[in-house]
Design an enzyme around this catalytic site. Structure first.
Site, PDB file in Angstrom:
ATOM      1  N   SER A 254      40.263  42.445  34.831  1.00  0.00           N
ATOM      2  CA  SER A 254      40.530  41.016  34.982  1.00  0.00           C
ATOM      3  C   SER A 254      39.202  40.302  35.192  1.00  0.00           C
ATOM      4  O   SER A 254      38.201  40.921  35.598  1.00  0.00           O
ATOM      5  CB  SER A 254      41.449  40.767  36.184  1.00  0.00           C
ATOM      6  OG  SER A 254      41.501  39.393  36.529  1.00  0.00           O
TER       7      SER A 254
ATOM      8  N   TYR B  83      43.830  42.381  45.131  1.00  0.00           N
ATOM      9  CA  TYR B  83      43.789  42.283  43.675  1.00  0.00           C
ATOM     10  C   TYR B  83      42.352  42.356  43.135  1.00  0.00           C
ATOM     11  O   TYR B  83      42.039  43.202  42.293  1.00  0.00           O
ATOM     12  CB  TYR B  83      44.461  40.998  43.195  1.00  0.00           C
ATOM     13  CG  TYR B  83      44.539  40.896  41.697  1.00  0.00           C
ATOM     14  CD1 TYR B  83      45.462  41.652  40.985  1.00  0.00           C
ATOM     15  CD2 TYR B  83      43.670  40.075  40.985  1.00  0.00           C
ATOM     16  CE1 TYR B  83      45.523  41.586  39.601  1.00  0.00           C
ATOM     17  CE2 TYR B  83      43.724  40.003  39.597  1.00  0.00           C
ATOM     18  CZ  TYR B  83      44.652  40.753  38.909  1.00  0.00           C
ATOM     19  OH  TYR B  83      44.701  40.689  37.546  1.00  0.00           O
TER      20      TYR B  83
END
Length: 317
Positions: free
Chosen positions: A164, A176
């Site tokens: 990401s 995350y």
């Protein structure tokens, strides 16, 4: 001088375009194992590769997701129930993959399974909140890779890991970004080790795309639950309006244009089928023109951007 530079840049772009258009031969004989195929990128990629004629082995968390995927694809596609947080589930799936591919080996592994919540200011979270994400997004990637890596080496194939832009620059608390930074490091070390065996490793670093994982309603519910579990002292520090302000900032970060999920899966497909895949793919205009350039800025400038954009706690100095 400028003319010479322009010619060199043009020749470089032409050479790169030519190299990236070369496609691996005999794709219909190649097996690709994808995790997280119940929905989102994994589901779309499985259907996309099936249409192209590859032999897709799709790992789904639920039987319902597996049945739905099989109903939308050809008989070539096969499914297996896979929970990437459980070593025994991964070992069973790896053995199943080994039986499916036989002596040909596994051409492609796509580590796509992932979650993005809990995501909130770090002070709101517990150790278990971090562990929950790391088990799926990082440790799951490592465990699956290590279990099927001999099959990939046998085929001199590809490993494609879902990272990401949050693995390049971190704005939100929680596990995350930590997990995606870990995926970046794991992929870099893996790529350098496996080049001796003819295996290529690629990372997908998408910007903001709307999937089941990032739906606003799910995110709000999770954020509210985390707020409810925080101590009175923390609630006093942040104030009752913090969640609303936090959601406003998050909505501003959404690209104003629609983001087609195929922008991501096209990158995955290229990493699997091109003779000369890229090391990193950054689908999404926000990834290319906001987050990636920001990741190269000095830390103090990124800190200033975060300071200006992040909602201020009620008791901020």
């Amino acid at each position: 001088m400028w003319l010479h530079l322009a010619v060199l840049v043009g020749l470089f772009c032409l050479l790169r375009w030519y190299r990236e258009r070369q496609v691996v031969s005999h794709l219909r004989d190649k097996f690709v194992f994808i995790t997280g195929c119940d929905s989102g990128f994994g589901n779309l990629l499985a259907r996309q590769l099936d249409l192209r004629g590859l032999r897709v082995l799709a790992g789904c968390l639920t039987e319902q997701g597996a049945e739905q995927l099989r109903s939308q694809t050809s008989g070539r596609l096969q499914t297996v129930i896979l929970d990437v947080t459980k070593t025994e589930s991964i070992a069973a799936a790896a053995e199943w993959v080994k039986e499916c591919v036989g002596d040909r080996g596994l051409w492609g592994l796509v580590n796509n399974a992932g979650i993005c919540t809990p995501m909130a200011p770090n002070q709101w979270l517990t150790k278990q909140d971090f562990v929950k994400i790391l088990e799926v997004n990082l440790l799951g990637v490592i465990d699956v890779t290590l279990n099927v890596l001999p099959l990939v080496q046998k085929a001199r194939g590809r490993v494609v890991n879902m990272s990401s832009v949050m693995g390049r620059v971190s704005f939100n608390g929680g596990g995350y970004s930590i997990s995606k930074f870990g995926v970046e490091a794991f992929s870099d070390s893996l790529r350098r080790e496996l080049c001796y065996f003819g295996v290529k490793v690629a990372m997908i670093e998408p910007g903001y795309f709307i999937t089941n994982m990032t739906q606003g309603g799910n995110f709000l519910e999770n954020l509210q639950a985390l707020w409810n579990q925080t101590s009175p002292e923390v609630k006093e520090l942040y104030g009752d309006n913090f969640i609303a302000d936090f959601l406003k900032i998050r909505s501003l970060l959404k690209p104003p244009w629609p983001q087609n999920l195929s922008l991501v899966t096209d990158c995955m497909e290229h990493a699997l089928t091109a003779c000369h895949p890229r090391t990193r793919y950054s689908p999404g205009w926000d990834a290319k023109f906001l987050y990636l350039p920001m990741s190269y800025l000095p830390s103090f400038l990124v800190d200033l951007v975060a300071y200006w954009c992040y909602p201020r706690p009620a008791k901020a100095l």
